[in-house]
Write a protein that holds these residues in place. Structure first.
Motif, PDB file in Angstrom:
ATOM      1  N   LEU A   1       0.826  -1.197   0.000  1.00 53.01           N
ATOM      2  CA  LEU A   1       0.000   0.000   0.000  1.00 53.01           C
ATOM      3  C   LEU A   1       0.867   1.257   0.000  1.00 53.01           C
ATOM      4  CD1 LEU A   1      -2.635  -1.057   2.679  1.00 53.01           C
ATOM      5  CD2 LEU A   1      -2.858  -1.154   0.181  1.00 53.01           C
ATOM      6  N   GLU A   2       0.328   2.319  -0.544  1.00 47.59           N
ATOM      7  CA  GLU A   2       0.950   3.642  -0.535  1.00 47.59           C
ATOM      8  C   GLU A   2       2.350   3.665  -1.148  1.00 47.59           C
ATOM      9  OE1 GLU A   2      -0.797   6.159   2.998  1.00 47.59           O
ATOM     10  OE2 GLU A   2       0.154   4.327   3.773  1.00 47.59           O
ATOM     11  N   VAL A   3       2.491   2.967  -2.263  1.00 47.90           N
ATOM     12  CA  VAL A   3       3.741   2.967  -3.019  1.00 47.90           C
ATOM     13  C   VAL A   3       3.428   3.532  -4.401  1.00 47.90           C
ATOM     14  CG1 VAL A   3       5.488   1.487  -4.114  1.00 47.90           C
ATOM     15  CG2 VAL A   3       4.768   1.046  -1.757  1.00 47.90           C
ATOM     16  N   ASN A   4       4.156   4.570  -4.815  1.00 49.63           N
ATOM     17  CA  ASN A   4       3.916   5.150  -6.130  1.00 49.63           C
ATOM     18  C   ASN A   4       5.030   4.842  -7.136  1.00 49.63           C
ATOM     19  OD1 ASN A   4       5.570   6.979  -4.653  1.00 49.63           O
ATOM     20  ND2 ASN A   4       5.040   8.652  -6.045  1.00 49.63           N
ATOM     21  N   TRP A   5       6.066   4.142  -6.705  1.00 53.52           N
ATOM     22  CA  TRP A   5       7.133   3.703  -7.612  1.00 53.52           C
ATOM     23  C   TRP A   5       7.833   2.518  -6.976  1.00 53.52           C
ATOM     24  CZ3 TRP A   5      12.117   2.652  -9.043  1.00 53.52           C
ATOM     25  CH2 TRP A   5      12.445   2.813 -10.393  1.00 53.52           C
TER      26      TRP A   5
END
Length: 163
Positions: free
Chosen positions: A49-53
């Motif tokens: 969760l909450e990973v953009n890369w």
């Protein structure tokens, strides 16, 4: 062959153990490092969760060069010792950065990223590259993530991949 990640259950440490098992199964028998890096970056990106890369930079003998990843387009080349990735590669130590805006020399490939963790990839005392994850949330990564991602990096490095 199709592979559907199994939803992670339990506490975060248990989730990382499950993710490591999924990663080992996903990489089993495949010797191509690009294929394995692509699948592992997709697995991590879609599991946490909450990973953009989430992705890889590989060391070409001079600098880090972007490899397979999930997320927005990335910086292509990073010098050793520069930014979080270059620092992890040069020191051969995981870099856990709660707020990238406080990291001297941070390289902003994605302006939305606020925290970052970078794990060096070492095989037989040779730098292969780094596993890099960014998050738009400050303080997203902690010691549980460090241990879990170091385990995932070891799964990748110890797979039958040709480096």
């Amino acid at each position: 062959m199709t592979f559907d990640p199994v939803p992670l259950t339990g506490d975060r440490a248990t989730g990382y153990d499950q993710l490591a098992g999924q990663a080992a199964a996903l990489l089993a028998g495949e010797p191509d490092r690009i294929a394995n890096a692509a699948n592992l970056s997709a697995l991590v990106y879609h599991s946490l969760l909450e990973v953009n890369w989430a992705g890889f930079y590989f060391y070409d003998g001079h600098e880090l060069v972007v490899g397979p990843f999930q997320g927005k387009p990335a910086c292509v080349r990073i010098a050793l010792g520069k930014g979080v990735c270059g620092t992890a590669a040069e020191t051969r130590r995981t870099q856990l950065v709660p707020d990238v805006h406080t990291f001297p020399g941070h390289i902003a490939c994605d302006a939305d990223s606020r925290s970052e963790i970078v794990v060096p990839l070492i095989r037989d005392d040779t730098l292969i590259g780094v596993l890099d994850l960014d998050s738009p949330r400050p303080g997203r990564f902690d010691d549980t993530d460090r241990r879990g991602l170091e385990t995932l990096a070891a799964v990748f490095v110890n797979s039958p991949t040709t480096f």
